[in-house]
Enzyme design. Structure first.
Site, PDB file in Angstrom:
ATOM      1  N   LYS A 227       0.835  -1.204   0.000  1.00 24.77           N
ATOM      2  CA  LYS A 227       0.000   0.000   0.000  1.00 24.77           C
ATOM      3  C   LYS A 227       0.870   1.254   0.000  1.00 24.77           C
ATOM      4  O   LYS A 227       0.595   2.219  -0.715  1.00 24.77           O
ATOM      5  CB  LYS A 227      -0.906   0.028   1.244  1.00 24.77           C
ATOM      6  CG  LYS A 227      -2.183  -0.743   1.082  1.00 24.77           C
ATOM      7  CD  LYS A 227      -3.297   0.161   0.533  1.00 24.77           C
ATOM      8  CE  LYS A 227      -4.478  -0.639   0.025  1.00 24.77           C
ATOM      9  NZ  LYS A 227      -5.044  -1.546   1.022  1.00 24.77           N
TER      10      LYS A 227
ATOM     11  N   LYS B 189     -12.892 -10.212  -5.847  1.00 23.72           N
ATOM     12  CA  LYS B 189     -13.698  -9.063  -6.254  1.00 23.72           C
ATOM     13  C   LYS B 189     -12.825  -7.872  -6.638  1.00 23.72           C
ATOM     14  O   LYS B 189     -13.272  -6.974  -7.343  1.00 23.72           O
ATOM     15  CB  LYS B 189     -14.739  -8.692  -5.208  1.00 23.72           C
ATOM     16  CG  LYS B 189     -14.220  -8.423  -3.823  1.00 23.72           C
ATOM     17  CD  LYS B 189     -15.384  -8.251  -2.856  1.00 23.72           C
ATOM     18  CE  LYS B 189     -14.974  -8.489  -1.417  1.00 23.72           C
ATOM     19  NZ  LYS B 189     -14.672  -9.887  -1.086  1.00 23.72           N
TER      20      LYS B 189
ATOM     21  N   LYS C 212      -6.819 -15.768  -9.022  1.00 25.26           N
ATOM     22  CA  LYS C 212      -7.926 -16.330  -8.250  1.00 25.26           C
ATOM     23  C   LYS C 212      -9.188 -15.499  -8.433  1.00 25.26           C
ATOM     24  O   LYS C 212      -9.119 -14.334  -8.846  1.00 25.26           O
ATOM     25  CB  LYS C 212      -7.554 -16.422  -6.773  1.00 25.26           C
ATOM     26  CG  LYS C 212      -7.357 -15.092  -6.071  1.00 25.26           C
ATOM     27  CD  LYS C 212      -7.367 -15.272  -4.555  1.00 25.26           C
ATOM     28  CE  LYS C 212      -7.651 -13.930  -3.874  1.00 25.26           C
ATOM     29  NZ  LYS C 212      -8.018 -14.014  -2.477  1.00 25.26           N
TER      30      LYS C 212
END
Ligand code: ADP
Ligand code: TRP
Length: 333
Positions: A113, A199, A196
């Site tokens: 991040k 979302k 994978k």
């Protein structure tokens, strides 16, 4: 088999998808009958990204509804909402006093991040592993069913628990370890050819538990395959193998073999294959989808489940916090 104390949380970021179900929630259903399980919706964790209040509430409600629809049974496990337990931030604060800046800065999820969004990092993000440790050790968990991506966080939970024990010379916290049935970690692939089902790669990559038959048919028609096998008996390419992997879980083994044989003889027609897989997904998910819409209307049930979960989880958390407060030297007069 001795009973373990199990804790697992999921951040409320939207609807659950087939990957969440087959990779995580489905295992919780089995565990709840065999162990002492605490499953929670990690809404404090969501605050690192500053969600708007209405979205946060709706997302928490949606996960609660979907958990129940998948078969989590509030009588057999403790199912609660993290923010119903102020004991968790209290323990988080205590653990923070012994967490070093350097070790927090070295955590992979934080480093990612900090690199990709350098203007958007806050102290909550830096101390995310401390909050996660508090979630886990507040119930003295020994096992935590999480995916590989969470292993570093779990190691930190062990570090913070051990450090607390050592600093205050009390064996309060046992060490928590990752847990999977049969040591088999399953990864449900996405629909876009690689990686994978997640979302974060967009709605087209996932089949949500609430997706209607029309939506599933549409998403599956766009699922990535390849240009077609040209040589007989070659191994399927990654996108095709991904769809076989999903078929293995939602269709009959005969059907899987039928399409694998067609692939091996270079005569598979992807349109038919994907249509057939879509229909099996629809059948597989239909009972869950129906339950989701029933439970969504049942505000009284949700209220009751949240209240009972809060009571049961608080009882366990209060016990641990009492020991911690005593150990630290907070004593009542
Ligand atoms: P997403 O990647 O969609 O954001 P999360 O990270 O919120 O999903 O995952 C919630 C839980 O579901 C975790 O326990 C995770 O290991 C599991 N999970 C998510 N996607 C998959 C997948 N494709 N295969 C197996 N398990 C998964
Ligand atoms: N960090 C986990 C994730 O992103 C969610 C989580 C928060 C969790 N607290 C937890 C998982 C405690 C297991 C135990 O998926």
């Amino acid at each position: 088999m001795s009973k373990e104390i199990i804790v697992s949380g999921i951040r409320p970021t939207g609807n659950l998808h087939l990957g969440n179900y087959l990779g995580a929630v489905n295992n919780f259903i089995k565990m709840q009958y065999e162990h002492h399980c605490y499953f929670f919706i990690a809404d404090y964790h969501s605050l690192t990204t500053h969600p708007n209040p209405a979205d946060l509430h709706n997302n928490v409600k949606q996960v609660l509804v979907e958990y129940l629809a998948c078969g989590l049974d509030p009588e057999s496990c403790t199912l609660y909402i993290q923010s119903d337990l102020p004991q968790i931030p209290e323990l988080y604060m205590m653990l923070n006093m012994h967490a070093n800046l350097g070790e927090l800065e070295r955590v992979a999820s934080f480093k990612d991040k900090a690199r990709t969004q350098p203007n958007n990092i806050n102290a909550g993000l830096l101390t995310y592993p401390v909050l996660m440790a508090a979630d886990i050790i507040i119930h003295k968990a020994t096992k935590v069913p999480v995916g590989k991506d969470q292993e570093q966080h779990l190691e930190m939970a062990r570090t913070f628990g051990n450090r607390f024990n050592r600093v205050y010379q009390k064996e309060i916290f046992p060490e928590p370890f990752a847990f999977n049935y049969g040591n088999e970690l399953i990864k449900i692939p996405g629909l876009q050819g690689g990686g994978k089902m997640s979302k974060s790669d967009g709605d087209g990559n996932v089949i949500n538990l609430i997706d209607t038959p029309e939506v599933i048919r549409k998403k599956m028609s766009k699922a990535v395959t390849d240009a077609g096998a040209t040589e007989p008996n070659t191994l399927p390419t990654v996108p095709v193998q991904n769809l076989f992997d999903i078929m293995k879980l939602v269709s009959t083994q005969d059907k899987l073999k039928h399409y694998q044989d067609l692939y091996a003889s270079c005569s598979i027609r992807y349109g038919d294959f994907k249509k057939d897989l879509a229909e099996d997904m629809i059948v597989y998910l239909q009972p869950i989808r129906e339950k989701i819409s029933d439970i969504q209307q049942n505000e009284n049930l949700l209220k009751k489940v949240a209240r009972i979960g809060k009571e049961k989880a608080s009882e366990s958390a209060n016990k641990t916090l009492k020991e911690c407060r005593e150990a630290i030297g907070f004593r009542s007069f």
